[in-house]
Design an enzyme around this catalytic site. Sequence first.
Site, PDB file in Angstrom:
ATOM      1  N   HIS A   1      34.265  88.010  50.340  1.00 24.63           N
ATOM      2  CA  HIS A   1      35.632  88.826  50.369  1.00 24.63           C
ATOM      3  C   HIS A   1      35.040  89.106  51.660  1.00 24.63           C
ATOM      4  O   HIS A   1      35.773  89.826  51.319  1.00 24.63           O
ATOM      5  CB  HIS A   1      34.819  89.644  48.922  1.00 24.63           C
ATOM      6  CG  HIS A   1      35.047  89.016  47.705  1.00 24.63           C
ATOM      7  ND1 HIS A   1      35.476  88.321  46.706  1.00 24.63           N
ATOM      8  CD2 HIS A   1      34.001  88.330  46.701  1.00 24.63           C
ATOM      9  CE1 HIS A   1      35.560  88.604  45.591  1.00 24.63           C
ATOM     10  NE2 HIS A   1      34.465  88.058  45.649  1.00 24.63           N
TER      11      HIS A   1
ATOM     12  N   SER B   1      47.416  88.920  78.890  1.00 19.63           N
ATOM     13  CA  SER B   1      48.547  89.747  78.798  1.00 19.63           C
ATOM     14  C   SER B   1      49.450  90.063  80.034  1.00 19.63           C
ATOM     15  O   SER B   1      48.829  90.843  80.492  1.00 19.63           O
ATOM     16  CB  SER B   1      48.177  91.778  77.577  1.00 19.63           C
ATOM     17  OG  SER B   1      49.339  92.327  78.270  1.00 19.63           O
TER      18      SER B   1
ATOM     19  N   LYS C   1      42.656  91.532  78.868  1.00 21.10           N
ATOM     20  CA  LYS C   1      43.423  90.632  77.002  1.00 21.10           C
ATOM     21  C   LYS C   1      43.232  89.357  77.204  1.00 21.10           C
ATOM     22  O   LYS C   1      43.201  88.332  78.614  1.00 21.10           O
ATOM     23  CB  LYS C   1      44.968  90.983  76.506  1.00 21.10           C
ATOM     24  CG  LYS C   1      44.941  92.903  75.883  1.00 21.10           C
ATOM     25  CD  LYS C   1      43.798  92.286  75.019  1.00 21.10           C
ATOM     26  CE  LYS C   1      43.940  92.555  73.425  1.00 21.10           C
ATOM     27  NZ  LYS C   1      45.515  92.589  72.886  1.00 21.10           N
TER      28      LYS C   1
ATOM     29  N   GLU D   1      45.988  81.560  67.213  1.00 21.94           N
ATOM     30  CA  GLU D   1      47.217  81.851  66.553  1.00 21.94           C
ATOM     31  C   GLU D   1      48.050  80.857  66.301  1.00 21.94           C
ATOM     32  O   GLU D   1      48.705  81.181  64.980  1.00 21.94           O
ATOM     33  CB  GLU D   1      46.990  83.499  67.414  1.00 21.94           C
ATOM     34  CG  GLU D   1      46.410  84.618  66.688  1.00 21.94           C
ATOM     35  CD  GLU D   1      46.449  85.690  67.886  1.00 21.94           C
ATOM     36  OE1 GLU D   1      46.884  86.634  67.434  1.00 21.94           O
ATOM     37  OE2 GLU D   1      46.588  85.841  69.159  1.00 21.94           O
TER      38      GLU D   1
END
Lengths: 459, 459, 459, 459
Positions: free
Chosen positions: C155, C276, C282, C289
């Site tokens: 969880h 970025s 970044k 992803e």
Amino acid sequence: MPLWGSAFSKPTAELMKKFNDSMPFDRRWYAEDIRGSLAFARAIRRAGLINDAELKQIEDGLVQVRAEFETGTFDTLPVDEDIHTAVERRLTELAGDAGRKLHTGRSRNDQVATDAHLSMLREVATTRVLLFDLQRVIVEHAEQHLDVIVPGYTHMRRAQPVLWSHYLMSFFWMFQRDRERLDDLAKRTSMSPLGAGALAGNAFGIDPEQLASDLDFLRVYENSIDAVSDRDFVAEFLFDASLLAIHLSRLAEDLIVYSTEEYSWVRIDDAYSTGSSIMPQKKNPDSLELIRGKTGRVVGSLMSMLTILKGTPSSYDKDYQEDKEGMFDTVDTLHMTIPIMSAIIDTLSINPERMAATLDDSLLATDLADYLVRKGLPFRKAHEIVGLMVRDSLEHRRPLRAYSTTEMQTYSPRFTTDVHEVFDFKKSVEWRKSVGGTAPAAVKQQIERAKLCLVSAVG
Amino acid sequence: MPLWGSAFSKPTAELMKKFNDSMPFDRRWYAEDIRGSLAFARAIRRAGLINDAELKQIEDGLVQVRAEFETGTFDTLPVDEDIHTAVERRLTELAGDAGRKLHTGRSRNDQVATDAHLSMLREVATTRVLLFDLQRVIVEHAEQHLDVIVPGYTHMRRAQPVLWSHYLMSFFWMFQRDRERLDDLAKRTSMSPLGAGALAGNAFGIDPEQLASDLDFLRVYENSIDAVSDRDFVAEFLFDASLLAIHLSRLAEDLIVYSTEEYSWVRIDDAYSTGSSIMPQKKNPDSLELIRGKTGRVVGSLMSMLTILKGTPSSYDKDYQEDKEGMFDTVDTLHMTIPIMSAIIDTLSINPERMAATLDDSLLATDLADYLVRKGLPFRKAHEIVGLMVRDSLEHRRPLRAYSTTEMQTYSPRFTTDVHEVFDFKKSVEWRKSVGGTAPAAVKQQIERAKLCLVSAVG
Amino acid sequence: MPLWGSAFSKPTAELMKKFNDSMPFDRRWYAEDIRGSLAFARAIRRAGLINDAELKQIEDGLVQVRAEFETGTFDTLPVDEDIHTAVERRLTELAGDAGRKLHTGRSRNDQVATDAHLSMLREVATTRVLLFDLQRVIVEHAEQHLDVIVPGYTHMRRAQPVLWSHYLMSFFWMFQRDRERLDDLAKRTSMSPLGAGALAGNAFGIDPEQLASDLDFLRVYENSIDAVSDRDFVAEFLFDASLLAIHLSRLAEDLIVYSTEEYSWVRIDDAYSTGSSIMPQKKNPDSLELIRGKTGRVVGSLMSMLTILKGTPSSYDKDYQEDKEGMFDTVDTLHMTIPIMSAIIDTLSINPERMAATLDDSLLATDLADYLVRKGLPFRKAHEIVGLMVRDSLEHRRPLRAYSTTEMQTYSPRFTTDVHEVFDFKKSVEWRKSVGGTAPAAVKQQIERAKLCLVSAVG
Amino acid sequence: MPLWGSAFSKPTAELMKKFNDSMPFDRRWYAEDIRGSLAFARAIRRAGLINDAELKQIEDGLVQVRAEFETGTFDTLPVDEDIHTAVERRLTELAGDAGRKLHTGRSRNDQVATDAHLSMLREVATTRVLLFDLQRVIVEHAEQHLDVIVPGYTHMRRAQPVLWSHYLMSFFWMFQRDRERLDDLAKRTSMSPLGAGALAGNAFGIDPEQLASDLDFLRVYENSIDAVSDRDFVAEFLFDASLLAIHLSRLAEDLIVYSTEEYSWVRIDDAYSTGSSIMPQKKNPDSLELIRGKTGRVVGSLMSMLTILKGTPSSYDKDYQEDKEGMFDTVDTLHMTIPIMSAIIDTLSINPERMAATLDDSLLATDLADYLVRKGLPFRKAHEIVGLMVRDSLEHRRPLRAYSTTEMQTYSPRFTTDVHEVFDFKKSVEWRKSVGGTAPAAVKQQIERAKLCLVSAVG
């Protein structure tokens, strides 16, 4: 014998009866079915197919049948293959030949379509109210924490400082679009199929437009074949529900992450957590996980409906009986998950110290580049220079604010002592004050606009 | 208070209890849950965690709980949030502290996974038997009608003559592949997670391999984290079920078309048809339409499961509670649709006159080209010549056999009087006598091979 | 004019040509198409339909056509509506009437099915090898870090201490199941449709079994209708690919979380991160992803294929042309995502200090309850007692180990001074030494078993 | 080095570059990207971030870049990882430091969102026009054949006589709903994200509302986080496209059935049919089958998008790069399938004799029951009586009109000689003259209402 059975030389097989039986799930439509029948009874009275006394018998009978459903005293018989058959069977027991006249010029095809439209309109209305409550809770929470700054993330990486309220309000607008989509759906669903008969229209001059008006529909179907076979609104509902569920799921996902031991930004109330059968310390965010998981179920029901529709020839096919269970399940899911989410937000504790502790200087790298822009450097070059500084900062594990002005000047001579004013998270958010930005003033304005959406929604 | 509740400072909210409650659907697993617990009790006896007397108390208690479920006398209490909790609660009422010891070294995580595996193996076995029956019915029907020739279709256009039995047997092999896929699934599902605890294994030397053996599993999971969180077998079942449902759907679609007034090749028995509430003459193939429609539902459940799995981090998440309802619904759907299809085939009447009436000469165009090939023409040229003849035939609405040899010779000098032997549907099918072809001899051989599949399936 | 055009009174519309044209994507099958044609040429030689000289012309022609594809010199003409037509057209230019004879007894229906089977077998083999590499990288990484303990999560909440290697190895077994599923698929795909003609078999005694053997297929289709219309293996591949992609996605999800600034357990190599356009600091895990996002695409292609199959009558329909693009896209996706994941794991840096820093006493609550069990308390009571201690610990923000024995005894008199031995993460994992558990010895054994899977996979 | 690379200590891996590269598909957005950049350049001029000369350089540069794309002379370099990077790189080559200033206050996040909105609005507009054409063709065909009566079907069984025009017009209204849904989508898509920066808004006072107005958007996003991460409109488009594709698929399915040899109601023009490589007589409705098959692809893309969205945390994630290919493929599919369907309807031949030949007396059974209703019998009893007559008629293969009045009277004494007026298909349709019914007058009225939809659509 079923009501349609006289042309058949053999009774229905027992297995087939069970297979065909929709009463266990479509009995849920009893109120709509009776409402449609009451309107239809008046329509055939107007068309001269029954007299006043018969109308009275039908109306009294239907009112009683409804009462039986409401009080749980309706006796379902094996011959009741669906809610429509069951109501007509019982009505006929109560009203005799008047009951046998009710179906004149009507088919189960337009009847079931009418029930489906009426019930959809009711469920959509309920969903809207629940969404409204959720949006209200979000606005309240956002207003209460306007001074809390957190890292805003992209790619789950710290990006720029934002207000916690700004973050949370981003969901308000997703739910607002969901509400708008439901409004569009309601508009399209408010179209009456009654009077279309089996597929060709009715032969008794029963007026669809008067029926529509009696049942509070905005329009009638312009084509009787389309009227009995259109299930677009069910698919559209399932899509709207899917996107809504996805929005809930993304919020749930965020809250699960933000409530981990590692983040500890927020705490889910014990009332919405559950424990482990073996690990005494566990407080699991089951409520949020179930919200996330149930999204799969809603998407599955959409895919189910599209698969069903795709594979049928036009006009009514029995395949459409399968439109109901996914729709009912989706309605029940939404009507459970939305209030649970409202309650979770409403009882959410936030931990501003932990939030503040996650603010680090790298979040201000863009502001540092913006500083150079204000000093006259083209942004692309400023970005490159600050990138080199960040690289050095990462390698030496020094925060950017620890660099002296002189050190900074080795990267660009445009740095002067005022550069250290950049290292202020509060100022960083205040810079972003255009419409939709994260500056406190802009977020307050955003909240005011949001409240207008809530006011207008009541109407 | 729930069994995990002592660390909580607040009771669970009422809405949350309802949201979290899986007892309404997972009570279906009572037999598996008790079977797993019986094996687990023996395991903790072996590990010295309980003594013989305690084992006896647990065994007696569990046997009684099972009896209560079987006789419908089990009382569900509000505190029973799922079948596992309910059984343990009741056991503890019956067996006292011995009951409180049962969960030593076990977590609901490995317990629920065990139940899921056991029940899946049972459902797959049942599905296989039902498929076996359907295949048997297909073989019987095919054997009975070996002399019936029909047009074979591609693109829903008449292509070449085939045996009706050959057509029907094509479905036998689809169902055979479905059975093979279920066998592969059973092999992969026969893996025991018990002993994996919450996720890390158990700390009491409880032996997973002995447990697996006691529960008739072939293997154990090699990794405890994987053991508690693997739901691949549920997804694989839903995929296997989807393909199976699609095969049923395609057969249903064909039979709907072949039983239209326009085809009238077959008649669905009245026992599997239903009528219309308004049109007295209607005999609708509702059974077949429902089979077709329910396919959408099965595919939807697959999509639901994949969506759930895709969106979760690894290890156990509560999202998995949502694996059950789609699986149960799919099991129930298959266990209804397969026997209905068997019954429909078993009671299907075919109309050989109507079938014969749809045989027209265009079906023999390939044979005509093949004739020219045998006379020495390259196939591509033969195809072109016959194409021109067909075009003339369509324009003048003359069947090909009506052309005289002389007329044919204007298309190719290779035509001689023996060309008219081509116009014989029986000979056309007999030509195609290689393995898998439609010649009666080949189809008989195919049926023999099919019967071998049925024999071996019994074992 | 297209090769099938002589019966048509009108040319194909330009828009239709474009709509129907599959050459842009099925040209990818040129090698399979030519391989199948070479085998077929030998088959019709054996059947006496061509002579040795013609066979030689065909073989030489096909070899040249293949060379033209391989060197990029093949000229596609507007008349080439698909790869099959293009190859035959070019062959006929090269080999004249011999080329026109190649299609004797063959249809595009069995030809395209043959190409599909051959290419699927090749793609599955490649996928297996890539998976093998990924599994190998996982084993290597796991072996290198056997001494690192991290919190195991359920969880997304800290559950029990586990070895980092144990965690990572859980994915090994998911990929192992993926490989097993691909093996089952290969077994089912290795079935030859060639010789089935359009749908009825071939009329020239061409032997399907000899053809199957020449093309290294294990079996032939037992029914020619099934042979030309079976696309189950495409759907099964897309399902296998979906589960595999989901496994990759879950691993990606975990690694994204574990590499956040908040966790900082692992660092994705700069070579697999991107930056970025606006935020200089970044480093985004785009690789992970994209792996996660592309999973949606694979699942979408499965849904697409199931929808296509569901909606068609049996036998060959043109809808099947749509089976290719989703399959090609899925193959390309897997053949990109698997090596990317291998490279990410291979270059992954782990941060044992940060991992150790997240180990907190609550992870040992189960061990504390287990301690009481060993002292004779029933587990359910032990769980409750430790739950109360955890509650106190949370309220007062004191770690469990800070409680003195005396304080503990207020919860249970069974606590004695040896209780403090429980607070040792290393011992905690060592307790769990059964098969599949997280004890170092058990994990070493697990890794040995994993290596056996890698050895046997080579064969 | 990529434009974001200065903080990185290592170059991007070659495999990763290929994995990350979206230029092959997002170059399709060059016009939108440049349009957005032109507006943004003016915005930063207004904000004082560039001067007039720099604005001129940027504008001239962007115009030239656009020209290079339009003439196919744009050189893509390996460093161009997407269309946005490529345009900025080339602009900077042309405009120097002015180019390096363009990205001030902008992020690829709001830039790509702007491109996505602009292109969606354009594609939706095109789709609407194509739908309009299809609807127009349907109306024209319907008007030309107002005197043709065919059996209306439900469950693919003959139900009641309807006008062929009425049947076809049922699709007009489905497409009308599709157009309405696209209108709602356009309304929701016309919302500008530009100015939202990476996620927090911009720090330079760039005015989102002025930007929205310059780009012809109706509104701005109220929240910058929502602005950069909202992909609801893509999912909504894919859903709208799915329903539209399903409507096309159902029409395609009907036309495939109605053009079979068994029905022969309609003939698909040779220009939209194709033939067989082996069977010279075949004219396959490939155009319609491809329309049907491609529906699966559109539904698959919807599933893909929902799966992607479901699995991501909020704000921008790289997963969203995967939103494009499914959307592009769907746009291309619709822009091909709609005109193909228009052309098929436009060139469709109907065969009124064959249509008339399928009208049989059972279609009038409802009218026969209605006759008894007009004679005073309750409908349910009338239905039962006619059912018994139909059963006798089926058993003895006698059409209903062949029964004498006397024979009929054995079923009900209410039958009198005027009953034979029922057996008139023309009268049957004329009875159904309420709004939406199949009477010629009602259908004419329906067509007039349809034309109003077409007129209003132009505006």
